[in-house]
Scaffold this motif. Sequence first.
Motif: not given
Lengths: 326, 306
Positions: A268, A304, A306-307, A309-312, A314, B91, B95, B98, B102
């Motif tokens: 994170l 949500l 965390l998701l 952060v992971a998606l947008f 990197s 990725r 990633t 994570l 989530a």
Amino acid sequence: MRARNLSVEAGRRAALPWPAGVGRALLWTAGGALLLAFPYAAEALGWHFYLSVATKAAVLALAASGLNLVLGYGGLVSFGHATYYGLGAYTVAVLAREGVQQAWAVWPAAVLLCAFAALCVGAVSLRTRGLYFIMITLAFAQMVYYGVISFKQYGGQDGLRAPRTDLGLPLTDAGLYYLTLLLLGACLVLLWRVVHSRFGRALQAARDNELRAAAVGFPVYPVQLCAFVLSGAITGLAGVLMAHHTQYVSPNMLGWPQSGHLMFMVILGGVGRFWGGVLGAVALVLLEEVFHSATVHWQLFVGLVLLAVALFASRGLSGLLEGRLR
Amino acid sequence: MAGGLVVEQLLNGLQFGLMLFLLSAGLTLVLGVMDVVNLAHGSLYMLGAYVAATVAGATGSFWAGVGAAVVATAAVGLVVEATVLRRVYPRDHLTQVLATFALILVFNEGARIVWGPQALLLSVPPELSRPVAVLPNLTYSAYRLVVLGVGAGLAVLLFLVIHRTRLGMWVRAGASNRAMARAMGVPIQQVFAVVFALSAALSAVAGALLGPILAVQVGMGEDILILAFVVIVIGGIGSVKGSLVGALLVGTVDTAGRAFLPPLFAQLMSPEAASNLGPALASVLIYLLMAVVLFVRPQGLFPVRA
């Protein structure tokens, strides 16, 4: 995958944490003053709870920063760092049960034990790579977990009370907060010097291309093992602090969800970013506390975020911040 | 020790191993073909169990529950693949870890919102609730026998799909060398969507069938997920054959360890020491097994990567 121009990268990073202008100097002074004044403000406003949250965040920041050394700078994904975190905490509780409470004996014993455990685990695990490394570190962590809960005289599944060690002066909650900040700061300085030393360059070189690093003449295995031991020791120190904070140790501190939690903090915050561990730990603790106080279903919202952060984002929160500050 | 007990524990081990195989076959293909670490695999297993329990409770038919679980979970798998996983393929593993962690949080809390915090009851279908005689002087749960049979049948079916069909050929090509397979014209993206839905469906079967034996509750997916990862590492990532061998090994070793180690230790040492050490060593056994396998064969028993 991680082909980077090391010297440019390192040069840019070198400029980051220390003041590089009046604005940044002010930012640092203000931040430091805020951190130092926080217990007084909390006292005055009756926010005792928030002092506890701040201490917890600082302890986890230390643990995550320790993990970030191997995970981020070494590219070695340890899924067993709860072992060192938990062993550090258990050392405090078990020694107290055996009647040893002098801080000068307990703290070094805990950190040395964690370093030794990391030496044993690292020596075997570092012969594997990738997902196999993840799984073998997990395997060792599970062995320690089941080993510890088999000691019924030390609480087994129920955990153990961990009275604070005797530092020679009374340790209040605010005192523990300052002590944690002090140790966090000291360890960050140490880590800063390590990752920017020749040793740290070798560690990162091995991460980016192990074959080339070995061909250039870096002793890859000893370097990685040293980093693993240092990382385990720092995470163990965080465990000692956590035992002082909660005054109780539970086998959950050794379990794989704890290892995962530390790992998620680093991801994170930003893997291999100097402030990644600190940012991730503070952000995750705050996220959990904020949503926890607002709703029963706090995990949904933490998930949500965390998701997202992971998606947008990197490169984690550090990536976001660096983009903003530069 | 009575021979009947050994046979019974062996059957238990096989049955648990086959269920682990249903979980790990999907996991190993997802990891092998698309190089995606999917921690949310356990959540799909949990979802399968919850849907099965709900539908079985509403219709009164256990098998309708299983069918609904398979369909619903495969559909959710497709949605998850299209919305989240497709974005994290390129990725790095961390990633993906994570993002899928989530997803675990979202799924767990979602289950708590929809079904409440209590464990659900999923009961064995009445026609299978009585034990049957498998040997002259040994009776065994009819339900567990059916679970064993379904698991074995699905394993055979999966092998036929992987080794005898075009889709299976593409999957094997993707697991062996993804870039090369793509260059040779394998529609990796579509193959992966199918593989992901299939792996979701298989884990739903495992969740639904294990529901009456274990408990249907939030968090049931995480512990078994770790076991599934142990299985695929022992078997070799991307190898369905490896995950079958690994699952049977882990299933029998784990079950046998729990059944036989504590009494064995009781004969060797003081009862107090045995009651402490026996269960601990039984829990550690599969991790020891994994460490030994990785020490001897660092790529697992059946390495796939070219």
